[in-house]
Scaffold this motif. Structure first.
Motif, mmCIF file in Angstrom:
data_model
loop_
_atom_site.group_PDB
_atom_site.id
_atom_site.type_symbol
_atom_site.label_atom_id
_atom_site.label_comp_id
_atom_site.label_asym_id
_atom_site.label_seq_id
_atom_site.Cartn_x
_atom_site.Cartn_y
_atom_site.Cartn_z
ATOM 1 N N GLU A 90 18.539 -15.791 52.291
ATOM 2 C CA GLU A 90 19.144 -16.777 53.191
ATOM 3 C C GLU A 90 18.630 -16.569 54.613
ATOM 4 O OE1 GLU A 90 23.528 -17.933 52.401
ATOM 5 O OE2 GLU A 90 23.374 -15.808 51.812
ATOM 6 N N ILE A 91 18.518 -17.679 55.345
ATOM 7 C CA ILE A 91 18.218 -17.645 56.774
ATOM 8 C C ILE A 91 19.290 -18.461 57.487
ATOM 9 C CG2 ILE A 91 16.615 -18.402 58.580
ATOM 10 C CD1 ILE A 91 14.320 -17.727 56.752
ATOM 11 N N PHE A 92 19.923 -17.886 58.503
ATOM 12 C CA PHE A 92 21.075 -18.506 59.148
ATOM 13 C C PHE A 92 20.771 -19.110 60.522
ATOM 14 C CE2 PHE A 92 22.572 -14.844 56.606
ATOM 15 C CZ PHE A 92 23.243 -15.548 55.610
ATOM 16 N N VAL A 93 19.598 -18.885 61.080
ATOM 17 C CA VAL A 93 19.276 -19.386 62.421
ATOM 18 C C VAL A 93 17.909 -20.057 62.411
ATOM 19 C CG1 VAL A 93 20.669 -17.646 63.597
ATOM 20 C CG2 VAL A 93 18.256 -17.172 63.110
ATOM 21 N N GLU A 94 17.703 -20.886 63.405
ATOM 22 C CA GLU A 94 16.418 -21.562 63.582
ATOM 23 C C GLU A 94 15.936 -21.346 65.012
ATOM 24 O OE1 GLU A 94 14.410 -22.899 61.537
ATOM 25 O OE2 GLU A 94 15.683 -22.857 59.753
ATOM 26 N N GLU A 95 14.677 -21.682 65.257
ATOM 27 C CA GLU A 95 14.121 -21.566 66.601
ATOM 28 C C GLU A 95 14.906 -22.452 67.564
ATOM 29 O OE1 GLU A 95 9.994 -22.505 66.345
ATOM 30 O OE2 GLU A 95 9.467 -20.667 65.289
ATOM 31 N N GLY A 96 15.238 -21.894 68.716
ATOM 32 C CA GLY A 96 16.032 -22.609 69.712
ATOM 33 C C GLY A 96 17.505 -22.300 69.657
ATOM 34 N N ASP A 97 17.975 -21.673 68.574
ATOM 35 C CA ASP A 97 19.393 -21.313 68.462
ATOM 36 C C ASP A 97 19.700 -20.107 69.348
ATOM 37 O OD1 ASP A 97 19.668 -23.311 66.634
ATOM 38 O OD2 ASP A 97 19.795 -22.000 64.880
ATOM 39 N N PHE A 98 20.893 -20.123 69.926
ATOM 40 C CA PHE A 98 21.348 -18.959 70.685
ATOM 41 C C PHE A 98 22.098 -18.028 69.743
ATOM 42 C CE2 PHE A 98 24.439 -16.580 73.163
ATOM 43 C CZ PHE A 98 23.641 -16.061 74.171
ATOM 44 N N VAL A 99 21.797 -16.740 69.834
ATOM 45 C CA VAL A 99 22.460 -15.752 68.983
ATOM 46 C C VAL A 99 23.067 -14.663 69.864
ATOM 47 C CG1 VAL A 99 20.998 -16.147 66.965
ATOM 48 C CG2 VAL A 99 20.274 -14.485 68.682
ATOM 49 N N GLU A 100 24.206 -14.167 69.412
ATOM 50 C CA GLU A 100 24.855 -13.044 70.080
ATOM 51 C C GLU A 100 24.354 -11.735 69.470
ATOM 52 O OE1 GLU A 100 26.819 -13.072 72.601
ATOM 53 O OE2 GLU A 100 27.546 -15.151 72.745
ATOM 54 N N LYS A 101 24.443 -10.678 70.260
ATOM 55 C CA LYS A 101 24.064 -9.363 69.761
ATOM 56 C C LYS A 101 24.915 -9.011 68.534
ATOM 57 C CE LYS A 101 23.705 -4.512 71.130
ATOM 58 N NZ LYS A 101 23.873 -3.525 72.221
ATOM 59 N N GLY A 102 24.267 -8.605 67.440
ATOM 60 C CA GLY A 102 24.964 -8.263 66.215
ATOM 61 C C GLY A 102 25.156 -9.424 65.252
ATOM 62 N N GLN A 103 24.777 -10.646 65.664
ATOM 63 C CA GLN A 103 24.938 -11.808 64.788
ATOM 64 C C GLN A 103 23.932 -11.760 63.643
ATOM 65 O OE1 GLN A 103 25.081 -15.579 66.855
ATOM 66 N NE2 GLN A 103 24.321 -16.713 65.064
ATOM 67 N N ARG A 104 24.394 -12.123 62.432
ATOM 68 C CA ARG A 104 23.512 -12.089 61.265
ATOM 69 C C ARG A 104 22.523 -13.243 61.335
ATOM 70 N NH1 ARG A 104 25.311 -12.123 54.967
ATOM 71 N NH2 ARG A 104 26.554 -13.868 55.759
ATOM 72 N N MET A 105 21.246 -12.956 61.142
ATOM 73 C CA MET A 105 20.189 -13.949 61.232
ATOM 74 C C MET A 105 19.589 -14.285 59.865
ATOM 75 S SD MET A 105 18.239 -12.471 64.632
ATOM 76 C CE MET A 105 17.243 -13.947 64.849
#
Length: 368
Positions: A83-98
């Protein structure tokens, strides 16, 4: 008697002729002067008033923006991506599963390690009671203790490998690059994502050593980039390198630029300026007023419909304005367009309204 009358008559005629000639010459001279006066045409010009405002001394240089914090996220185990949970341009927090890797094998490894740990723990407890009764050698007991500790470490390591199957962001920021797809087999330490923190950004410049005395940390700075021509971004000097490069004769200065709205991106090219002095309530004129051909700073000052050349002493200058130390007073009008057709004492016709120097300088940026 008749001869005397003839002489008087001739003298009278000559005097009248002479007087008539003088009158004609005077009339011609006056007429020529009037014509010459009519021929002097006023030159159309644009003018600007000398304004009072603030101006800053700025050191500027070109730069390319860099991110202060940027991380490449790599695979910590060799598995298939499920699984992939993020895409280019998404903001992620430290520790967030990607992303998530397959955990079937890793789960079995944890169960096996846990079972071996329980077995060794039971065996260690049994041998401890026997050892207390002096029925087993100390070497055997100590070896069993070491085996138990080693298996405990193996169990913790297997749990850690299972945790690594969940790929998480090490910093907060924007996903600037995704390098994998679902179903890909990733190897240990293979790059999967790149996360970039856009705020703040760094502008690194290399400054000639002669400017060293002007710069210090926390001095105000600004940035303009080609992609955002109408915007001015602010910042400050974050650090100054303590050494000078002997090859180039420059030292490295890192400027921290605020980027709250993410209007800037790493890699953007622009010009950074560092404000090292401010002059408040000083006389300013547009830089367009300077006569380019003159060796000394000179302007055309408007006086009663004509212009006179005035030498001035200048101080600070920025992109639009120049400071006037001597030679002009507040409210004086200077020519900013049409200078090429002028000479000293030329008559002028002012087009439009008198403009003022744009006092929106960088003096609002504090010099710390």
């Amino acid at each position: 008697m008749n001869r005397l009358r003839q002489v008087v008559a001739l003298s009278t005629v000559a005097a009248m002729a002479l007087l008539s000639g003088c009158n004609d010459g005077s009339a011609k001279t006056s007429e020529q002067a009037e014509n010459e006066k009519k021929e002097e045409v006023a030159v159309p010009v644009e003018v600007a008033s000398v304004a009072t405002g603030d101006i800053s001394a700025v050191y500027s240089n070109t730069t390319s923006l860099e991110a202060e914090n940027q991380a490449v996220i790599v695979a910590k185990s060799s598995e298939i991506i499920t699984e992939i949970f993020v895409e280019e341009g998404d903001f992620v927090e430290k520790g967030q599963r990607m992303a998530q890797l397959n955990t079937d094998k890793l789960t079995l490894e944890v169960k096996r390690a846990e079972a071996n740990l329980k077995r060794l723990k039971t065996e260690l407890e049994r041998n401890r009671r026997i050892y207390e009764k002096k029925m087993v050698s100390s070497d055997t007991y100590e070896k069993l203790k070491f085996d138990y500790q080693a298996q405990k470490a193996a169990y913790e390591l297997s749990k850690l490998q299972l945790e690594f199957a969940s790929v998480v962001a090490p910093i907060s920021g924007v996903v600037s690059e995704r390098m994998v797809k679902v179903g890909n087999m990733v190897n240990l330490n293979q790059a999967m994502f790149k996360v970039t923190d856009f705020d703040p950004l760094h502008a690194v410049i290399h400054v000639p050593e002669r400017e060293l005395s002007k710069l210090k940390t926390n001095q105000a700075a600004w940035l303009k980039v080609d992609a955002r021509e109408q915007q001015l971004f602010t910042g400050k000097i974050l650090r100054i390198s303590p050494v000078v490069d002997p090859t180039s004769g420059t030292f490295k200065v890192t400027v921290e630029i605020e980027n709250k709205n993410n209007a800037l991106m790493p890699g953007m090219f622009g010009r950074v300026g560092i404000v090292y002095a401010n002059h408040k309530d000083t006389l300013l004129i547009s830089k367009d007023a300077l006569i380019a051909e003159e060796q000394e700073p000179t302007v055309f000052k408007v006086n009663d419909g004509a212009v006179v050349k005035v030498n001035i002493t200048t101080g600070f200058e920025d992109n639009n304005n120049i400071e006037v130390l001597t030679g002009l007073n507040s409210g004086d009008q200077v020519v900013i367009a049409g200078k090429n057709s002028l000479k000293d004492n030329s008559k002028v016709e002012i087009l439009g309204q008198s403009k003022e120097a744009d006092a929106t300088s960088l003096a609002g940026l504090k010099v710390n």
